[in-house]
Design a protein around this motif. Structure first.
Motif, PDB file in Angstrom:
ATOM      1  N   GLU A 164     -28.536  63.957  67.555  1.00  0.00           N
ATOM      2  CA  GLU A 164     -27.265  63.685  68.224  1.00  0.00           C
ATOM      3  C   GLU A 164     -26.797  64.913  69.000  1.00  0.00           C
ATOM      4  O   GLU A 164     -26.351  64.802  70.149  1.00  0.00           O
ATOM      5  CB  GLU A 164     -26.207  63.270  67.208  1.00  0.00           C
ATOM      6  CG  GLU A 164     -24.850  62.998  67.838  1.00  0.00           C
ATOM      7  CD  GLU A 164     -23.796  62.612  66.823  1.00  0.00           C
ATOM      8  OE1 GLU A 164     -22.885  61.868  67.210  1.00  0.00           O
ATOM      9  OE2 GLU A 164     -23.873  63.060  65.657  1.00  0.00           O
ATOM     10  N   SER A 165     -26.917  66.080  68.390  1.00  0.00           N
ATOM     11  CA  SER A 165     -26.515  67.315  69.070  1.00  0.00           C
ATOM     12  C   SER A 165     -27.355  67.544  70.320  1.00  0.00           C
ATOM     13  O   SER A 165     -26.821  67.902  71.379  1.00  0.00           O
ATOM     14  CB  SER A 165     -26.654  68.509  68.123  1.00  0.00           C
ATOM     15  OG  SER A 165     -25.759  68.393  67.048  1.00  0.00           O
ATOM     16  N   LEU A 166     -28.664  67.338  70.223  1.00  0.00           N
ATOM     17  CA  LEU A 166     -29.539  67.513  71.388  1.00  0.00           C
ATOM     18  C   LEU A 166     -29.145  66.569  72.516  1.00  0.00           C
ATOM     19  O   LEU A 166     -29.151  66.946  73.693  1.00  0.00           O
ATOM     20  CB  LEU A 166     -31.004  67.289  70.998  1.00  0.00           C
ATOM     21  CG  LEU A 166     -31.605  68.316  70.051  1.00  0.00           C
ATOM     22  CD1 LEU A 166     -32.991  67.869  69.608  1.00  0.00           C
ATOM     23  CD2 LEU A 166     -31.656  69.689  70.691  1.00  0.00           C
ATOM     24  N   ASN A 167     -28.779  65.352  72.175  1.00  0.00           N
ATOM     25  CA  ASN A 167     -28.373  64.374  73.182  1.00  0.00           C
ATOM     26  C   ASN A 167     -26.968  64.620  73.711  1.00  0.00           C
ATOM     27  O   ASN A 167     -26.562  63.996  74.696  1.00  0.00           O
ATOM     28  CB  ASN A 167     -28.508  62.961  72.616  1.00  0.00           C
ATOM     29  CG  ASN A 167     -29.942  62.516  72.609  1.00  0.00           C
ATOM     30  OD1 ASN A 167     -30.499  62.198  73.652  1.00  0.00           O
ATOM     31  ND2 ASN A 167     -30.572  62.537  71.449  1.00  0.00           N
ATOM     32  N   ASN A 168     -26.229  65.527  73.074  1.00  0.00           N
ATOM     33  CA  ASN A 168     -24.901  65.932  73.558  1.00  0.00           C
ATOM     34  C   ASN A 168     -24.944  67.286  74.260  1.00  0.00           C
ATOM     35  O   ASN A 168     -23.910  67.932  74.425  1.00  0.00           O
ATOM     36  CB  ASN A 168     -23.894  65.963  72.404  1.00  0.00           C
ATOM     37  CG  ASN A 168     -23.482  64.577  71.971  1.00  0.00           C
ATOM     38  OD1 ASN A 168     -23.416  63.654  72.776  1.00  0.00           O
ATOM     39  ND2 ASN A 168     -23.227  64.404  70.687  1.00  0.00           N
ATOM     40  N   GLY A 169     -26.141  67.716  74.654  1.00  0.00           N
ATOM     41  CA  GLY A 169     -26.267  68.924  75.466  1.00  0.00           C
ATOM     42  C   GLY A 169     -26.577  70.207  74.727  1.00  0.00           C
ATOM     43  O   GLY A 169     -26.736  71.251  75.342  1.00  0.00           O
ATOM     44  N   TRP A 170     -26.646  70.170  73.395  1.00  0.00           N
ATOM     45  CA  TRP A 170     -27.016  71.355  72.620  1.00  0.00           C
ATOM     46  C   TRP A 170     -28.518  71.574  72.759  1.00  0.00           C
ATOM     47  O   TRP A 170     -29.281  70.620  72.973  1.00  0.00           O
ATOM     48  CB  TRP A 170     -26.646  71.181  71.152  1.00  0.00           C
ATOM     49  CG  TRP A 170     -25.168  71.190  70.917  1.00  0.00           C
ATOM     50  CD1 TRP A 170     -24.311  70.129  71.030  1.00  0.00           C
ATOM     51  CD2 TRP A 170     -24.359  72.310  70.551  1.00  0.00           C
ATOM     52  NE1 TRP A 170     -23.028  70.520  70.736  1.00  0.00           N
ATOM     53  CE2 TRP A 170     -23.032  71.857  70.442  1.00  0.00           C
ATOM     54  CE3 TRP A 170     -24.636  73.648  70.294  1.00  0.00           C
ATOM     55  CZ2 TRP A 170     -21.983  72.700  70.095  1.00  0.00           C
ATOM     56  CZ3 TRP A 170     -23.588  74.480  69.938  1.00  0.00           C
ATOM     57  CH2 TRP A 170     -22.279  74.004  69.850  1.00  0.00           C
ATOM     58  N   GLU A 171     -28.970  72.822  72.634  1.00  0.00           N
ATOM     59  CA  GLU A 171     -30.388  73.161  72.706  1.00  0.00           C
ATOM     60  C   GLU A 171     -30.806  73.869  71.423  1.00  0.00           C
ATOM     61  O   GLU A 171     -30.024  74.611  70.828  1.00  0.00           O
ATOM     62  CB  GLU A 171     -30.662  74.076  73.897  1.00  0.00           C
ATOM     63  CG  GLU A 171     -30.366  73.415  75.234  1.00  0.00           C
ATOM     64  CD  GLU A 171     -30.625  74.338  76.401  1.00  0.00           C
ATOM     65  OE1 GLU A 171     -31.261  75.403  76.219  1.00  0.00           O
ATOM     66  OE2 GLU A 171     -30.194  73.999  77.501  1.00  0.00           O
ATOM     67  N   LEU A 172     -32.062  73.629  71.016  1.00  0.00           N
ATOM     68  CA  LEU A 172     -32.588  74.322  69.848  1.00  0.00           C
ATOM     69  C   LEU A 172     -32.628  75.816  70.119  1.00  0.00           C
ATOM     70  O   LEU A 172     -32.933  76.245  71.236  1.00  0.00           O
ATOM     71  CB  LEU A 172     -33.995  73.833  69.521  1.00  0.00           C
ATOM     72  CG  LEU A 172     -34.141  72.347  69.189  1.00  0.00           C
ATOM     73  CD1 LEU A 172     -35.618  72.010  68.996  1.00  0.00           C
ATOM     74  CD2 LEU A 172     -33.340  71.980  67.965  1.00  0.00           C
TER      75      LEU A 172
END
Length: 66
Positions: free
Chosen positions: A21-29
């Motif tokens: 969900e975070s990745l799909n909200n613009g966060w990056e690993l």
């Protein structure tokens, strides 16, 4: 402004969905995931970063709103 958060939890589908969900909200690993064991459950962790335009850093920022 650059934001940082570290997501932790049991290594299960819920943890994976939180990271997804975070990745799909613009966060990056950021870096490699971590894994430890508390004696009964594997605990996973993953650092995440996000660049936010037009914002200034404040201690009042709620990371989950980004």
């Amino acid at each position: 402004m650059k934001l940082y958060r570290f997501v932790t939890g049991p290594d299960d589908e819920v943890f994976c969905m939180r990271v997804s969900e975070s990745l799909n909200n613009g966060w990056e690993l950021h870096g490699s995931p971590t894994l430890t064991f508390d004696g009964k459950t594997p605990i996973a962790g993953q650092a995440l970063v996000k660049e936010v335009e037009g914002e200034e850093f404040s201690q009042d920022i709620k990371l989950r709103t980004y």
